[in-house]
Design an enzyme around this catalytic site. Structure first.
Site, PDB file in Angstrom:
ATOM      1  CG  ASP A 215       0.515  -4.164   2.037  1.00  0.00           C
ATOM      2  OD1 ASP A 215       0.696  -5.122   2.801  1.00  0.00           O
ATOM      3  OD2 ASP A 215       1.315  -3.211   1.937  1.00  0.00           O
TER       4      ASP A 215
ATOM      5  CE  LYS B 193       3.010  -6.089   3.902  1.00  0.00           C
ATOM      6  NZ  LYS B 193       2.573  -5.054   4.898  1.00  0.00           N
TER       7      LYS B 193
ATOM      8  CG  ASP C  52      -0.344  -0.088   2.530  1.00  0.00           C
ATOM      9  OD1 ASP C  52       0.899  -0.173   2.606  1.00  0.00           O
ATOM     10  OD2 ASP C  52      -1.091  -0.091   3.527  1.00  0.00           O
ATOM     11  CB  SER C  53       4.554   1.731   0.081  1.00  0.00           C
ATOM     12  OG  SER C  53       4.808   0.531  -0.645  1.00  0.00           O
TER      13      SER C  53
ATOM     14  CD  GLU D 221       7.783  -0.550   7.955  1.00  0.00           C
ATOM     15  OE1 GLU D 221       8.060   0.552   7.451  1.00  0.00           O
ATOM     16  OE2 GLU D 221       6.743  -1.169   7.679  1.00  0.00           O
TER      17      GLU D 221
ATOM     18  CD  GLU E 104       0.329  -1.719   8.231  1.00  0.00           C
ATOM     19  OE1 GLU E 104      -0.060  -0.983   9.176  1.00  0.00           O
ATOM     20  OE2 GLU E 104       0.870  -1.252   7.207  1.00  0.00           O
TER      21      GLU E 104
END
Length: 289
Positions: free
Chosen positions: A102, A132, A63-64, A201, A134
């Site tokens: 993501d 993925k 999502d970056s 991270e 978080e």
């Protein structure tokens, strides 16, 4: 059969051709725990996936892309539609790496059922190998719900960019004993929920080592430790496309400088009428009678 893409010289467009090797699988990544380090980079487009695929074990459609592709201030505005569109492009452009996508902010946190609905869409519409998401202990139930229904999940603990407002910024995590204990517990909870891998991270190096030793799944570090089972970076950061990067980024090239120089040369040739030259023009054919 898996496919990759080659450029058609007549159209400069990508066309699928049979690939000479089989794509890696999630179980193959799981078996790399404690073995050969896993190489992972972000990819957002088919062409970048083509270039990086042969060298990477995993490609992350992160999502970056909100910041890298769209110029957004954070990842929070990224939508599921964006992730699906870019994820499908990366899958089309690759044939070797495991592609993980993501789950964007707001697409999985409300409930396991919400997460499954959206993750199932991602899997069905992209052809990716997994998703993925978080979060730590609070997301363990959701991870277990997804993995129990056939959706491979890569976890993400430590510095979690989607929680930047709650964290108060992008600084390294685990600087005190209490936070270290919390992040370690988060990692163990996600691993116990059957995540096949775990991104750690922006944490202090001893904590990254402790997590890698404590969980049975591969740990992929970003700003963590060389002792992790693998490493991931944003490709555009390591290629030098941005002037400012995080401390943990190593720049392997100066692509921004090289692109700027090439564009400067092009601009000069256009303004001096050197381009296009004879090689780029279509001469008139003289008819023979």
């Amino acid at each position: 059969m898996s496919t990759t893409f080659t450029l058609d010289t007549a159209t400069s467009r990508a066309n699928p051709t049979p690939a000479p090797m089989r794509r890696l699988t999630v179980p193959a990544i799981q078996r790399r725990k404690g073995g050969e380090p896993i190489v992972m980079l972000t990819a957002y487009t088919a062409r970048m996936a083509q270039i990086m695929d042969a060298h990477c074990d995993m490609l992350l459609v992160g999502d970056s892309l909100g910041q890298v592709i769209y110029g957004l201030p954070s990842t929070l505005s990224v939508t599921l539609d964006m992730m699906v569109a870019h994820g499908a492009a990366v899958v089309r452009g690759s044939y070797h790496a495991v592609v993980i996508i993501d789950m964007p902010f707001g697409s999985y946190e409300a409930s396991p059922a919400q997460a499954f609905e959206n993750a199932a869409r991602v899997m069905a519409e992209t052809g990716a190998a997994g998703v993925k998401l978080e979060g730590g202990e609070a997301m363990a139930e959701t991870v277990a719900f997804l993995t129990g229904r056939g959706i491979p999940v890569c976890g993400h603990v430590g510095l979690t960019p989607q929680a930047v407002n709650a964290l108060g910024g992008y600084g390294a995590r685990g600087r005190d004993a209490a936070e270290q204990a919390k992040i370690l517990a988060d990692a163990k909870a996600i691993a116990a929920a059957d995540a096949f891998a775990l991104v750690v991270e922006g944490v202090v190096e001893p904590l990254a080592k402790a997590i890698t030793e404590a969980v049975p799944c591969p740990v992929i570090g970003i700003g963590a430790s060389a002792a992790c089972d693998g490493q991931v970076l944003v490709a555009e950061d390591m290629l030098g496309l941005f002037d400012r990067t995080a401390r943990f980024v190593k720049r392997y090239d100066d692509m921004a400088g090289r692109i700027s120089a090439a564009v400067e040369t092009y601009a000069g040739e256009v303004r001096s009428r050197q381009f296009p030259g004879p090689e780029q023009l279509y001469p008139a054919e003289v008819s023979k009678k």
